[in-house]
Write a protein that holds these residues in place. Structure first.
Motif, mmCIF file in Angstrom:
data_model
loop_
_atom_site.group_PDB
_atom_site.id
_atom_site.type_symbol
_atom_site.label_atom_id
_atom_site.label_comp_id
_atom_site.label_asym_id
_atom_site.label_seq_id
_atom_site.Cartn_x
_atom_site.Cartn_y
_atom_site.Cartn_z
ATOM 1 N N VAL A 53 1.022 -1.270 0.003
ATOM 2 C CA VAL A 53 -0.132 0.222 0.063
ATOM 3 C C VAL A 53 0.920 1.244 0.004
ATOM 4 C CG1 VAL A 53 -1.900 1.378 1.399
ATOM 5 C CG2 VAL A 53 -2.028 -1.256 0.956
ATOM 6 N N GLU A 54 1.978 1.400 0.899
ATOM 7 C CA GLU A 54 2.855 2.470 0.880
ATOM 8 C C GLU A 54 3.356 2.414 -0.693
ATOM 9 O OE1 GLU A 54 4.402 2.180 5.428
ATOM 10 O OE2 GLU A 54 5.479 0.838 3.897
ATOM 11 N N GLY A 55 3.827 1.645 -1.383
ATOM 12 C CA GLY A 55 4.023 1.701 -2.783
ATOM 13 C C GLY A 55 3.076 2.399 -3.804
ATOM 14 N N TRP A 56 1.798 2.127 -3.473
ATOM 15 C CA TRP A 56 0.806 2.821 -4.285
ATOM 16 C C TRP A 56 0.979 4.376 -4.202
ATOM 17 C CZ3 TRP A 56 -4.012 -0.332 -2.097
ATOM 18 C CH2 TRP A 56 -3.860 -1.700 -2.645
ATOM 19 N N LEU A 57 1.347 4.651 -2.954
ATOM 20 C CA LEU A 57 1.358 6.309 -2.763
ATOM 21 C C LEU A 57 2.279 6.999 -3.823
ATOM 22 C CD1 LEU A 57 1.398 6.114 0.934
ATOM 23 C CD2 LEU A 57 -0.544 7.043 -0.438
ATOM 24 N N ASP A 58 3.098 6.394 -4.542
ATOM 25 C CA ASP A 58 4.190 6.724 -5.293
ATOM 26 C C ASP A 58 3.475 6.792 -6.975
ATOM 27 O OD1 ASP A 58 6.153 6.928 -3.531
ATOM 28 O OD2 ASP A 58 6.602 4.774 -3.885
ATOM 29 N N ILE A 59 2.553 6.159 -7.028
ATOM 30 C CA ILE A 59 1.670 6.283 -8.378
ATOM 31 C C ILE A 59 0.930 7.509 -8.431
ATOM 32 C CG2 ILE A 59 0.272 5.014 -9.908
ATOM 33 C CD1 ILE A 59 0.887 2.556 -8.249
ATOM 34 N N PRO A 60 1.051 8.188 -9.746
ATOM 35 C CA PRO A 60 -0.022 9.260 -9.864
ATOM 36 C C PRO A 60 -1.380 9.130 -9.693
ATOM 37 C CG PRO A 60 1.862 9.279 -11.450
ATOM 38 C CD PRO A 60 1.758 7.829 -10.750
ATOM 39 N N ASP A 61 -2.211 10.046 -9.211
ATOM 40 C CA ASP A 61 -3.532 9.821 -8.829
ATOM 41 C C ASP A 61 -4.139 9.200 -10.135
ATOM 42 O OD1 ASP A 61 -3.364 10.383 -6.041
ATOM 43 O OD2 ASP A 61 -4.053 12.494 -6.341
ATOM 44 N N GLN A 62 -4.125 10.277 -11.480
ATOM 45 C CA GLN A 62 -4.763 9.683 -12.202
ATOM 46 C C GLN A 62 -4.331 8.409 -12.947
ATOM 47 O OE1 GLN A 62 -4.783 12.823 -11.646
ATOM 48 N NE2 GLN A 62 -6.213 13.969 -12.466
ATOM 49 N N GLN A 63 -3.446 8.109 -12.790
ATOM 50 C CA GLN A 63 -3.078 6.663 -13.300
ATOM 51 C C GLN A 63 -3.632 5.698 -12.381
ATOM 52 O OE1 GLN A 63 -0.990 5.567 -16.249
ATOM 53 N NE2 GLN A 63 -2.530 4.215 -15.681
ATOM 54 N N MET A 64 -3.459 5.839 -10.947
ATOM 55 C CA MET A 64 -4.009 4.766 -10.126
ATOM 56 C C MET A 64 -5.537 4.830 -10.269
ATOM 57 S SD MET A 64 -3.041 2.639 -7.811
ATOM 58 C CE MET A 64 -3.081 2.189 -6.058
ATOM 59 N N PHE A 65 -6.125 5.756 -10.360
ATOM 60 C CA PHE A 65 -7.774 5.842 -10.548
ATOM 61 C C PHE A 65 -8.117 5.210 -11.715
ATOM 62 C CE2 PHE A 65 -11.695 7.882 -11.288
ATOM 63 C CZ PHE A 65 -12.558 7.705 -10.076
ATOM 64 N N ALA A 66 -7.373 5.183 -12.750
ATOM 65 C CA ALA A 66 -7.755 4.631 -14.028
ATOM 66 C C ALA A 66 -7.723 3.200 -13.813
ATOM 67 C CB ALA A 66 -6.884 5.076 -15.137
ATOM 68 N N TRP A 67 -6.451 2.462 -13.160
ATOM 69 C CA TRP A 67 -6.385 1.357 -12.780
ATOM 70 C C TRP A 67 -7.487 0.719 -11.777
ATOM 71 C CZ3 TRP A 67 -0.446 2.022 -11.894
ATOM 72 C CH2 TRP A 67 0.201 2.069 -13.215
ATOM 73 N N VAL A 68 -7.550 1.418 -10.931
ATOM 74 C CA VAL A 68 -8.823 1.233 -9.827
ATOM 75 C C VAL A 68 -10.101 1.025 -10.467
ATOM 76 C CG1 VAL A 68 -9.948 1.598 -7.628
ATOM 77 C CG2 VAL A 68 -7.338 2.004 -7.925
#
Length: 94
Positions: A53-68
């Motif tokens: 989960v700590e690693g997820w914090l390094d992913i840009p919001d827009q990219q993470m949101f698209a994957w989620v």
């Protein structure tokens, strides 16, 4: 929902910091997705899962949101059981 309704009182420093960062991602959509997941699951995660989960914090919001939200396929190294749990959690929220 405007933010967490669950107190951080009694959490160790790592969990308090992680919970805060998950509720303060940057874009509100990710605050709600990640913060809500933190409220529901953070206390149940193993040390290895917390590191993920700590690693997820390094992913840009827009990219993470698209994957989620499933509009883009996440990379294989991110498509873990815990990430799928986050996606399921996001899909079940109103």
């Amino acid at each position: 929902m405007s933010g967490t309704e669950i107190s951080s009182e009694g959490l160790d420093l790592r969990l308090r910091k992680l919970k805060f960062r998950l509720w303060h991602r940057g874009i509100r959509e990710m605050d709600l997705v990640m913060g809500g997941f933190a409220d529901a699951e953070l206390m149940n995660l193993s040390e290895t899962e917390l590191t993920e989960v700590e690693g997820w914090l390094d992913i840009p919001d827009q990219q993470m949101f698209a994957w989620v939200n499933g509009s883009e396929t996440p990379p294989a190294d991110l498509d873990t059981p815990l990430f799928r749990k986050l996606r399921t959690f996001h899909g079940q929220r109103p």
